[in-house]
Design an enzyme around this catalytic site. Structure first.
Site, PDB file in Angstrom:
ATOM      1  N   GLU A  40     -17.295 -76.497  70.206  1.00 16.34           N
ATOM      2  CA  GLU A  40     -18.220 -76.903  71.656  1.00 16.34           C
ATOM      3  C   GLU A  40     -17.185 -78.548  72.143  1.00 16.34           C
ATOM      4  O   GLU A  40     -16.928 -79.084  72.836  1.00 16.34           O
ATOM      5  CB  GLU A  40     -19.802 -76.876  71.383  1.00 16.34           C
ATOM      6  CG  GLU A  40     -19.813 -78.502  72.177  1.00 16.34           C
ATOM      7  CD  GLU A  40     -20.200 -77.450  73.688  1.00 16.34           C
ATOM      8  OE1 GLU A  40     -19.603 -77.368  73.951  1.00 16.34           O
ATOM      9  OE2 GLU A  40     -20.723 -78.690  74.633  1.00 16.34           O
ATOM     10  N   ARG A  61     -22.721 -80.855  91.330  1.00 16.89           N
ATOM     11  CA  ARG A  61     -22.753 -78.956  90.800  1.00 16.89           C
ATOM     12  C   ARG A  61     -20.824 -79.099  91.019  1.00 16.89           C
ATOM     13  O   ARG A  61     -21.350 -77.647  90.090  1.00 16.89           O
ATOM     14  CB  ARG A  61     -24.018 -78.258  91.583  1.00 16.89           C
ATOM     15  CG  ARG A  61     -25.427 -78.948  91.180  1.00 16.89           C
ATOM     16  CD  ARG A  61     -25.416 -78.101  92.951  1.00 16.89           C
ATOM     17  NE  ARG A  61     -25.308 -76.715  93.132  1.00 16.89           N
ATOM     18  CZ  ARG A  61     -26.636 -75.664  91.657  1.00 16.89           C
ATOM     19  NH1 ARG A  61     -27.915 -76.775  91.916  1.00 16.89           N
ATOM     20  NH2 ARG A  61     -26.689 -74.357  91.769  1.00 16.89           N
ATOM     21  N   HIS A  93      -3.831 -68.858  59.824  1.00 19.80           N
ATOM     22  CA  HIS A  93      -3.732 -67.571  59.701  1.00 19.80           C
ATOM     23  C   HIS A  93      -2.818 -67.798  61.481  1.00 19.80           C
ATOM     24  O   HIS A  93      -2.803 -66.638  62.209  1.00 19.80           O
ATOM     25  CB  HIS A  93      -4.530 -66.790  59.978  1.00 19.80           C
ATOM     26  CG  HIS A  93      -5.082 -66.084  58.901  1.00 19.80           C
ATOM     27  ND1 HIS A  93      -4.121 -65.221  57.787  1.00 19.80           N
ATOM     28  CD2 HIS A  93      -5.984 -66.604  58.395  1.00 19.80           C
ATOM     29  CE1 HIS A  93      -5.016 -65.076  56.620  1.00 19.80           C
ATOM     30  NE2 HIS A  93      -5.831 -66.391  56.807  1.00 19.80           N
ATOM     31  N   LYS A 148     -21.373 -77.275  88.057  1.00 20.41           N
ATOM     32  CA  LYS A 148     -22.439 -77.172  87.372  1.00 20.41           C
ATOM     33  C   LYS A 148     -22.844 -76.006  86.509  1.00 20.41           C
ATOM     34  O   LYS A 148     -23.585 -75.917  85.952  1.00 20.41           O
ATOM     35  CB  LYS A 148     -22.547 -78.660  87.678  1.00 20.41           C
ATOM     36  CG  LYS A 148     -23.939 -78.731  86.318  1.00 20.41           C
ATOM     37  CD  LYS A 148     -23.888 -79.718  85.298  1.00 20.41           C
ATOM     38  CE  LYS A 148     -25.758 -79.650  84.685  1.00 20.41           C
ATOM     39  NZ  LYS A 148     -24.673 -80.048  82.996  1.00 20.41           N
ATOM     40  N   GLY A 186     -22.056 -68.230  96.754  1.00 16.37           N
ATOM     41  CA  GLY A 186     -22.120 -66.611  96.411  1.00 16.37           C
ATOM     42  C   GLY A 186     -20.549 -66.150  96.705  1.00 16.37           C
ATOM     43  O   GLY A 186     -19.395 -65.917  97.443  1.00 16.37           O
ATOM     44  N   LYS A 199     -15.592 -79.663  74.796  1.00 15.10           N
ATOM     45  CA  LYS A 199     -15.902 -80.961  75.542  1.00 15.10           C
ATOM     46  C   LYS A 199     -14.528 -81.573  75.906  1.00 15.10           C
ATOM     47  O   LYS A 199     -13.897 -82.029  77.320  1.00 15.10           O
ATOM     48  CB  LYS A 199     -16.883 -82.498  74.686  1.00 15.10           C
ATOM     49  CG  LYS A 199     -18.403 -81.528  75.433  1.00 15.10           C
ATOM     50  CD  LYS A 199     -19.079 -81.561  76.268  1.00 15.10           C
ATOM     51  CE  LYS A 199     -18.513 -80.753  76.890  1.00 15.10           C
ATOM     52  NZ  LYS A 199     -19.960 -79.744  77.024  1.00 15.10           N
TER      53      LYS A 199
HETATM   54  C1  G6P Z   1     -20.742 -74.086  83.989  1.00 13.26           C
HETATM   55  C2  G6P Z   1     -20.672 -75.303  83.782  1.00 13.26           C
HETATM   56  C3  G6P Z   1     -21.344 -75.707  81.536  1.00 13.26           C
HETATM   57  C4  G6P Z   1     -21.878 -75.220  81.581  1.00 13.26           C
HETATM   58  C5  G6P Z   1     -22.290 -73.658  81.697  1.00 13.26           C
HETATM   59  C6  G6P Z   1     -23.292 -72.357  81.376  1.00 13.26           C
HETATM   60  O1  G6P Z   1     -19.882 -73.950  83.285  1.00 13.26           O
HETATM   61  O2  G6P Z   1     -20.640 -76.749  83.604  1.00 13.26           O
HETATM   62  O3  G6P Z   1     -21.648 -77.507  81.578  1.00 13.26           O
HETATM   63  O4  G6P Z   1     -22.065 -74.433  79.940  1.00 13.26           O
HETATM   64  O5  G6P Z   1     -21.849 -73.371  83.320  1.00 13.26           O
HETATM   65  O6  G6P Z   1     -24.120 -73.059  82.496  1.00 13.26           O
HETATM   66  P1  G6P Z   1     -25.657 -72.851  82.214  1.00 13.26           P
HETATM   67  O7  G6P Z   1     -26.657 -73.502  83.131  1.00 13.26           O
HETATM   68  O8  G6P Z   1     -25.668 -71.326  82.372  1.00 13.26           O
HETATM   69  O9  G6P Z   1     -26.287 -73.290  80.909  1.00 13.26           O
END
Ligand code: G6P
Length: 611
Positions: A484, A27, A507, A606, A101, A488
């Site tokens: 995307e 995570r 532009h 994550k 949190g 990445k």
């Molecule tokens: C984080 C992760 C991304 C993910 C985003 C949204 O930034 O590193 O890979 O796209 O959160 O997360 P979710 O679980 O809501 O798709």
């Protein structure tokens, strides 16, 4: 992002806590720590900046042996990543707290507690909780009761686990805005922020709900709801071993997950396609009735999931004739939104726990939407629990921080949504739906063909290894695919990458193009191809090196400074799903060449459970 593990048992729990932390590593975090009520009758802690492996090594030299403990992986929000700020945080020598949190009123609380004589040793918002709880314990000696009174003063989000050397037979916990789950054992019980952390010790779980406080002892669990009433929470049992994660033959989880896409796309389609139409009930028994009323769609998501939503907008408007807006959740949740009548609110999320997406859903409930749909990869998530309708993507557990298979399965889910809405509302011709259903059935095979280009793309990646900037171009539904692709690349290779709709090149971004700035583009064979080709000429004319992923029928070929990689031909509607694959592979191989931490890139998490 931050992870919590706790245990109360008859055996030594340190190894269980460590294993739990390792299972949460994917995570994203920057420091780790553990506090144990040791068999010597003292509360001890060990913390390390860096990886769990470093904490493990430290514990090997300085073992902590005990039957009650809490552990944490921290992703820094308040205060730099360093040992002093790592959790658990203590108040005195008897009380330890771990927290996921953000406590928004931490500054005011800190001043008040300083006034009461508490000395702070960290820069975190969490330490105020430890001292506030200690203060409350002076008036109310029972740990759970003192925690109840403590959380009343906290503003923000928290998942909390607390142990005290004075009440060493229990672990207490509180949830508000940050998930917690109790793992039930035989004569021992556990707590974690994600059940994956506990799968090695139990298969029975109880999920805390918003506002719950729990007191967990070796042989009992007591839960109070937000109103202080005793409640029972359902026990869920998992029997399958599907979540066991290993890299198999692959060097990284990310590469494994990229290669899993044909199989997980297949799984996401299973039981959802009839002979020539989509089975609308895949979205839930009330879906057909609700979909018939939909006149608008509002999509909200973050990160990669947001890009999936952007692709869906092209589909919903062109195929189902439904106006669609897409917005990142962190903006949507704080904006005054005007809701069109009969608007379906759609969230997209891999984890189902992303703080902003969840908050946007909660706000949306007050705004007069027709209903809510979650497209999500985790069935037991808050997002799924709180939405009217759900479509679960079947990507399986995704470990790589950079999302890959979750994205393509989300796209499949969104195309199923588009076809369902078109079908129910009569805006999509049956013949078109039948053709797209047929194309969807062939999609896993096409994705397999794209993956077979792996070694070609590995070679192309060499062009990028020494570059600092890259531009990604796309038109139409390929624009979000380019976004995307850029995301990445920046996430895992740390190369600055920006995506532009190809028509916007003139532009502004064209000013950046020179022979040090490669330009990547996706070029399916559609009505925008000729326009895209002109944009590419503009890049070549300025010396920019081009990498073009082009349909094999697009008649594009290599030339000086132009590298064309031919893609299998695919129906234009499905092209965004197919063209995602080479961009994922490209980022992966660039990152490998640069030697970065592919599965856990720096500073990223994550699952972003704080805003
Ligand atoms: C984080 C992760 C991304 C993910 C985003 C949204 O930034 O590193 O890979 O796209 O959160 O997360 P979710 O679980 O809501 O798709």
């Amino acid at each position: 992002m931050c992870g919590i593990v706790g245990a109360v048992a008859e055996r030594n729990i340190t190894a269980i806590l460590l294993e739990g932390l390792k299972r949460l590593e994917y995570r994203g975090y920057d420091s780790a720590g553990v506090a144990v009520f040791t068999n010597n009758g003292t509360l001890e802690r060990l913390r390390r900046n860096g990886k769990v492996a470093e904490l493990e090594q430290a514990l090997a030299g300085e073992p902590l042996v005990g039957r009650l403990g809490i552990a944490h992986t921290r992703w820094a929000t308040h205060g730099a990543p360093c040992e002093r700020n790592a959790h658990p945080h203590f108040s005195g020598s008897d009380l330890a707290v771990v927290h996921n949190g953000i406590i928004e009123n931490h500054e005011a609380l800190r001043e008040r507690l300083k006034g009461l004589g508490y000395v702070f040793t960290s820069d975190t918002d969490t330490e105020v909780i430890a001292h506030l709880l200690d203060h409350k314990l002076k008036e109310q000696s029972d740990l759970a009761a003192a925690l109840k009174s403590t959380v009343k003063e906290l503003h923000g989000a928290y998942g909390l686990a607390v142990i005290s050397a004075k009440q060493p037979d229990r672990l207490v916990a509180a949830r508000s805005g940050s998930p917690l789950v109790i793992g039930l054992g035989l004569g021992e019980n556990f707590l974690a922020s994600d059940q994956l952390a506990l799968r090695q010790v139990t298969d029975r779980f109880m999920y805390l709900e918003e506002g719950d406080i729990a007191e967990i002892r070796r042989d009992s669990v007591h839960i109070w709801d937000v109103n202080g009433q005793t409640v029972e929470r359902e026990t869920v049992q998992y029997r399958d071993g599907a979540e066991a994660a290993d890299k198999g033959e692959y060097r990284h989880y990310m590469l494994k997950e990229i290669h899993e896409q044909p199989a997980v796309v297949q799984r996401t389609l299973e039981n959802r396609l009839g002979h020539d139409h989509v089975l609308v009930q895949a979205f839930g028994p009330q879906a057909a009735e609700l979909f018939a009323k939909v006149r608008n769609v509002q999509i909200v998501a973050c990160g990669t999931s947001y890009h999936a939503g952007m692709v869906a907008r092209y589909w919903l408007e062109s195929l189902a004739g439904i106006p669609c807006q897409v917005e990142v959740a962190s903006e949507f949740r704080y904006r005054k939104v005007v809701v069109q009548p009969d608007t379906l609110f759609v969230t997209i999320s891999q984890s189902g726990e992303t703080a902003d997406t969840l908050a946007a859903l909660r706000n949306a409930k007050e705004l007069g939407f027709l209903g809510s749909l979650a497209i999500c990869n985790v069935g037991i998530s808050s997002l799924v629990r709180e939405s009217d309708l759900t479509l679960l993507t079947q990507a399986g557990r995704e470990i790589g921080v950079a999302s890959t298979k979750a994205f393509t399965t989300q796209l499949v889910g969104l195309l199923l949504l588009t076809l369902s809405l078109g079908q129910v509302r009569g805006t999509l011709e049956a013949g078109v739906e039948a053709q797209l259903v047929e194309e969807l059935r062939r999609l896993p095979t096409r994705l397999g063909e794209a993956l077979a280009m792996d070694t070609t793309i590995e070679k192309v990646a060499e062009l990028f290894a020494d570059k600092h900037h890259t531009l990604f171009l796309g038109r139409g539904a390929q624009f979000p695919v380019a976004m995307e692709g850029a995301l990445k690349l920046k996430e895992i290779s740390y190369i600055h990458a920006e995506a532009y709709p190809a028509g916007e090149l003139k532009h502004g971004p064209l000013a950046l193009v020179d022979n040090d700035m490669p330009v990547v583009t996706v070029a399916p064979n559609n009505e925008l191809l000729e326009k895209l080709k002109s944009n590419l000429q503009e890049v070549r004319a300025r010396g920019g090196e081009l990498v073009v992923f082009a349909d094999e029928q697009a008649n594009m070929s290599d030339g000086e400074g132009t590298h064309v990689i031919n893609m299998p031909h695919i129906h234009d509607v499905l092209a965004p799903i197919l063209y995602t694959i080479p961009l994922q592979l490209l980022s992966y191989y660039v990152a490998v060449l640069k030697g970065t931490d592919v599965d856990q890139p720096r500073n990223l998490a994550k699952s972003v459970t704080v805003e």
